[in-house]
Design an enzyme around this catalytic site. Structure first.
Site, PDB file in Angstrom:
ATOM      1  CG  ASP B 480      -1.617   1.310   1.558  1.00  0.00           C
ATOM      2  OD1 ASP B 480      -2.421   1.600   0.802  1.00  0.00           O
ATOM      3  OD2 ASP B 480      -1.563   1.852   2.638  1.00  0.00           O
ATOM      4  CG  ASP B 667      -1.363   2.176   6.697  1.00  0.00           C
ATOM      5  OD1 ASP B 667      -1.628   1.844   5.483  1.00  0.00           O
ATOM      6  OD2 ASP B 667      -1.259   3.412   7.404  1.00  0.00           O
ATOM      7  CG  ASP B 671      -4.490  -0.936   3.085  1.00  0.00           C
ATOM      8  OD1 ASP B 671      -4.594  -0.919   1.916  1.00  0.00           O
ATOM      9  OD2 ASP B 671      -3.853  -0.286   3.736  1.00  0.00           O
TER      10      ASP B 671
END
Lengths: 62, 772
Positions: B480, B667, B671
């Site tokens: 990410d 995080d 996600d």
């Protein structure tokens, strides 16, 4: 050697009592947190120091 | 000190004389997030009796016991810190933390101390307290744990007892024993071991049978076969007073295996936070208009159509449509980005996002179940069921093993029927006992336990079952962007000067203006010393700041906001940064370009991953040009931008359909579904509770390079497991011919089994030693 006929059953009774105690302790939640109990013995020692200044702890009140 | 939160923690620790936390802690606690709201307000709602009743219990002596769930609790020293800082507080009777359940039971006198103060105190220590509500899943976990422990305890007692008899029997084999005593010892061994097999080993039989019915061969099958057949044969030998007994091997095997599995489960479950869901990220208190005045009510009691007040800095509790007010909301819950979206009357704001700038009045659109956040939680649950189950190494070995052992045993039996039919049964049985898969079955749990506890020491919590195996086979590693590869905090990247005013001076003016703002942009200027003498600084919601210094008026903010003041302002530079302008009425001063700071170790992590021939990719919810720019800078080939949480899932699913084993690092709340779906996933430091819940690995320290070091550990773990299998199979292969020729007495079988198991455990412990 004939004493074995008495001693072994006696030993088994002890085992049964031991297992019973262990199961009671587990169901009683005494083993639910194995990590903390290992630390508690160290923590106890510190608590005695803390006891000397309990006033200070209380003064922290807002 | 990294942040005010840390300083507060350190100060409180020192003030209460609890310095030894630093000597006792076994792992670094997580960095507490900067407090987003004033400490007490959020918790005042729990002083309400109806609200408190749901997690509090009134005792007979007038005190109250409250159960709190703690987020961010990592090791035994944490429990000690919490207990010892609460205990001396007046009004608190006792405080007990259960680390395994992340639970705090605090008994207090409601007349002396309020519940909200206890909440605030726990929070000021750096943990995230919330009410603990009973759930069936949690009860189930604790019931399973106790059941496993009971089985293990019984097997342990049985092993000692049968072992005692076995020493006498083995000694009798060697130096002779009267038949009556041999019979006696055998009968008592039979009695004890029958109980152990029935009570403790039953789990192997049920698991093996359950999988067998579905046509799957698992490690429990050879285990159940070995235990069952060895016990049956020994029982038969006892009843007919012939042959040989292997009761000691049976119970020892049961105990070793239960112990190995218990330890493995314990290392993993210590930090299972399965009870955090998306809803628990929402505040429990909502300001709502009732009968013409604003009152604080529990979130669950707010219905559609009611008017609510959304204060700046607070997490929005419900999906709502804005009736009046301008503000910006940070929607990292859904897109992972930290820069807020400007909202005004008529716009919809979502539960779980953070109102950054101004107070808003809004109309509630629906309950939690209808909210966008609930949809996210649903995706998480869907992802959990769709996560591919990689076949375990052990189970794949097991099927070959079962076939091999059965083949050899029947071959032996057939051969001995030709040679000496009276011996055939006993020789065949000794082959079965010798080929007992003790070391084989211990090979995996022992290695996994050692690897997990070693990782724990270096700041990585292993949560997922099978996660280390999946990680060692990972082919794709996806990241990410915001908060994972970057720190999620803006910094000044470029200053385009538009006049003769120097860079330092521009930044000083900007910094002093930004002091008045709590927009995320102001963080970028925090480390810069401001210019003195600013007055009449005003914050214009959604636009920028204005202020005066020495008679000159300044404006700083968006292009439109500054151009209205200074028509001569040139357009923002092309580069893909977040640009803010600074100007006076007749002079443009500068464009300041802000960007998210990339983690120092990110480049190294990507390079290491690529060297290891992993496919590296970037999946981000940010749709700006920042993503591709960052990817180019770090050398990531695959970039996908502007993804919703559900789209991230689709990407991973598509890869998995092509046979890839996907590792994911993230995080945010957004996600969580993809972390849950990926074969092996990491939640980095500062990740939301929901993301942690879904990740297989949680990185506690702030270091992203833990991703690659964990990967290396997983590879090492796989190597050790293979070595263990090699040894266990090698031992069995070399012992089986001896047993087949009838050379192995029961005592040798018992010793051989213990030694090979010990060797496997010792080999696994090497994972704990070397840090690489």
């Amino acid at each position: 050697m004939d004493s074995l006929y008495l001693l072994i059953p006696v030993a088994l009774v002890f085992v049964a009592v031991g297992i019973k105690l262990l199961l009671w302790a587990i169901d009683n939640g005494q083993y639910d947190d194995l990590d903390k109990e290992a630390w508690r013995i160290i923590a106890e020692e510190q608590k005695h120091d803390a006891k000397h200044q309990p006033e200070e702890g209380k003064r922290q009140q807002p | 000190m990294c942040c005010p939160g840390c300083r507060a923690v350190a100060g409180m620790i020192a003030a209460n004389g609890l310095e030894s936390f630093y000597q006792q802690r076994t792992a670094y606690s997580e960095r507490p997030a900067a407090a987003e709201f004033s400490l007490n307000d959020q918790y005042l709602i729990y002083d309400d009796e109806d609200m408190a009743e749901r997690f509090c219990q009134r005792e007979t002596d007038g005190t109250v016991t409250a159960r709190l769930l703690l987020g961010g609790i990592t090791c035994a020293a944490c429990t000690w810190l919490i207990e010892n800082s609460l205990a001396p507080v007046t009004g608190v009777g006792s405080a007990l933390v259960n680390l395994q359940q992340s639970r705090l039971d605090v008994r207090f006198d409601p007349a002396t101390i309020k519940l909200s103060e206890i909440f605030s105190r726990v929070e000021s220590l750096g943990y995230r307290p919330r009410p603990f509500h009973a759930s069936t899943q949690r009860d189930q976990m604790s019931a399973d744990y106790r059941r496993d422990l009971r089985r293990l305890g019984v097997a342990g007692f049985g092993m000692m007892q049968v072992g005692m008899f076995a020493v006498a029997l083995h000694a009798g084999d060697i130096q002779g024993i009267q038949e009556q005593y041999q019979g006696l010892l055998r009968w008592f061994s039979l009695l004890v071991s029958s109980f152990v097999v029935y009570y403790s080993a039953s789990t192997f039989f049920t698991t093996a049978w359950r999988h067998l019915r579905q046509g799957a061969l698992v490690m429990d099958l050879p285990v159940a076969l070995a235990i069952g057949l060895a016990w049956l044969a020994s029982a038969w030998a006892t009843i007919t007073n012939s042959g040989q007994v292997y009761f000691d091997s049976v119970v020892m095997f049961t105990f070793f295996l239960l112990l190995g599995r218990f330890m493995e489960a314990r290392v993993r479950q210590k930090h299972s936070l399965t009870w955090f869901d998306a809803e628990s990220a929402l505040p429990d208190a909502v300001s709502c208009e009732r009968d013409g005045s604003w009152v604080t009510v529990p979130r669950t009691q707010v219905g559609a159509g009611e008017r609510v007040l959304l204060r700046p800095g607070e997490t929005i509790a419900v999906d709502a449509e804005i009736l009046s007010g301008d503000s910006a909301v940070r929607e990292d819950t859904f897109n992972g980005e930290h820069l807020p979206r400007a909202v005004t009357t008529g716009d919809t704001v979502y539960a779980g996002t953070v109102n950054v700038e101004g107070a808003l009045e809004a109309r509630v659109l629906g309950s939690y179940l209808e909210s966008r956040l609930a949809a996210l939680q649903q995706s998480v649950e869907v992802a959990q069921t769709e996560k591919p189950r990689l076949a375990r190494l052990a189970d794949r070995v097991a099927s070959w093993f079962v076939a091999g052992v059965l083949l050899v045993t029947s071959a032996t039996a057939l051969a001995w029927l030709q040679i000496d039919s009276s011996q055939a049964l006993w020789v065949a049985l000794s082959v079965l006992v010798i080929s007992c898969p003790c070391a084989l079955a211990l090979a995996t749990p022992a290695a996994l336990t050692a690897a997990a506890s070693s990782l724990r020491g270096s700041g990585v919590i292993v949560r997922g079952e099978n996660a280390l195996e999946a990680l060692s086979r990972t082919t794709h590693l996806l990241f990410d962007k915001t908060g994972t590869l970057t720190e999620g905090q803006l910094e000044v990247a470029r200053v385009e000067l538009l006049s003769d005013v120097e860079r330092e001076q521009v930044l000083a003016i900007a910094a002093s203006l930004q002091r008045w703002s709590n927009h995320p942009i102001s963080q970028a200027f925090q480390g810069i010393e401001g210019a003195p003498g600013f007055e009449q600084v005003n914050y214009h919601v959604g636009q920028g700041l204005s202020g005066r210094q020495g008679g000159i008026a300044y404006r700083m903010g968006s292009e439109a906001f500054c151009r209205a003041f200074c028509p001569a302002l040139s357009p923002a530079p092309e580069a893909p940064l977040y640009w803010v302008a600074l100007c006076t009425a007749d002079r443009q001063l500068a464009w300041i370009g802000l960007s998210d700071k990339v983690r120092d170790e990110a480049a190294e992590v990507i390079r290491t991953a690529k060297q290891a021939e992993l496919e590296v990719g970037l999946l981000t919810g940010d749709s700006s040009a920042q993503g591709p720019l960052l990817a180019a800078q770090l050398g990531i080939d695959r970039v996908d931008i502007g993804l919703e949480p559900q789209q991230k899932m689709q990407h991973v699913q598509a890869l998995q359909a092509d046979g890839a084993v996907v590792g994911m690092v993230g995080d945010g709340l957004n996600d969580a579904p993809v972390l849950s779906l990926a074969d092996a996933s990491f939640a980095v430091a500062g990740a939301t509770d929901l993301a942690r819940t879904q990740a297989d690995f949680v990185i506690v320290g702030g270091d992203l390079s833990a991703v690659t070091s964990t990967w290396r550990k997983a590879r090492a773990c796989r190597r050790i497991i293979l070595q263990n299998f090699g040894w266990a199979l090698g031992y069995n292969l070399s012992a089986i011919p001896l047993a087949a020729m009838g050379y192995v007495p029961p005592w040798a079988a018992a010793i051989g089994m213990s030694l090979s198991s010990l060797l496997v455990v010792a080999n696994s412990l090497r994972l704990n030693r070397d840090s690489g």
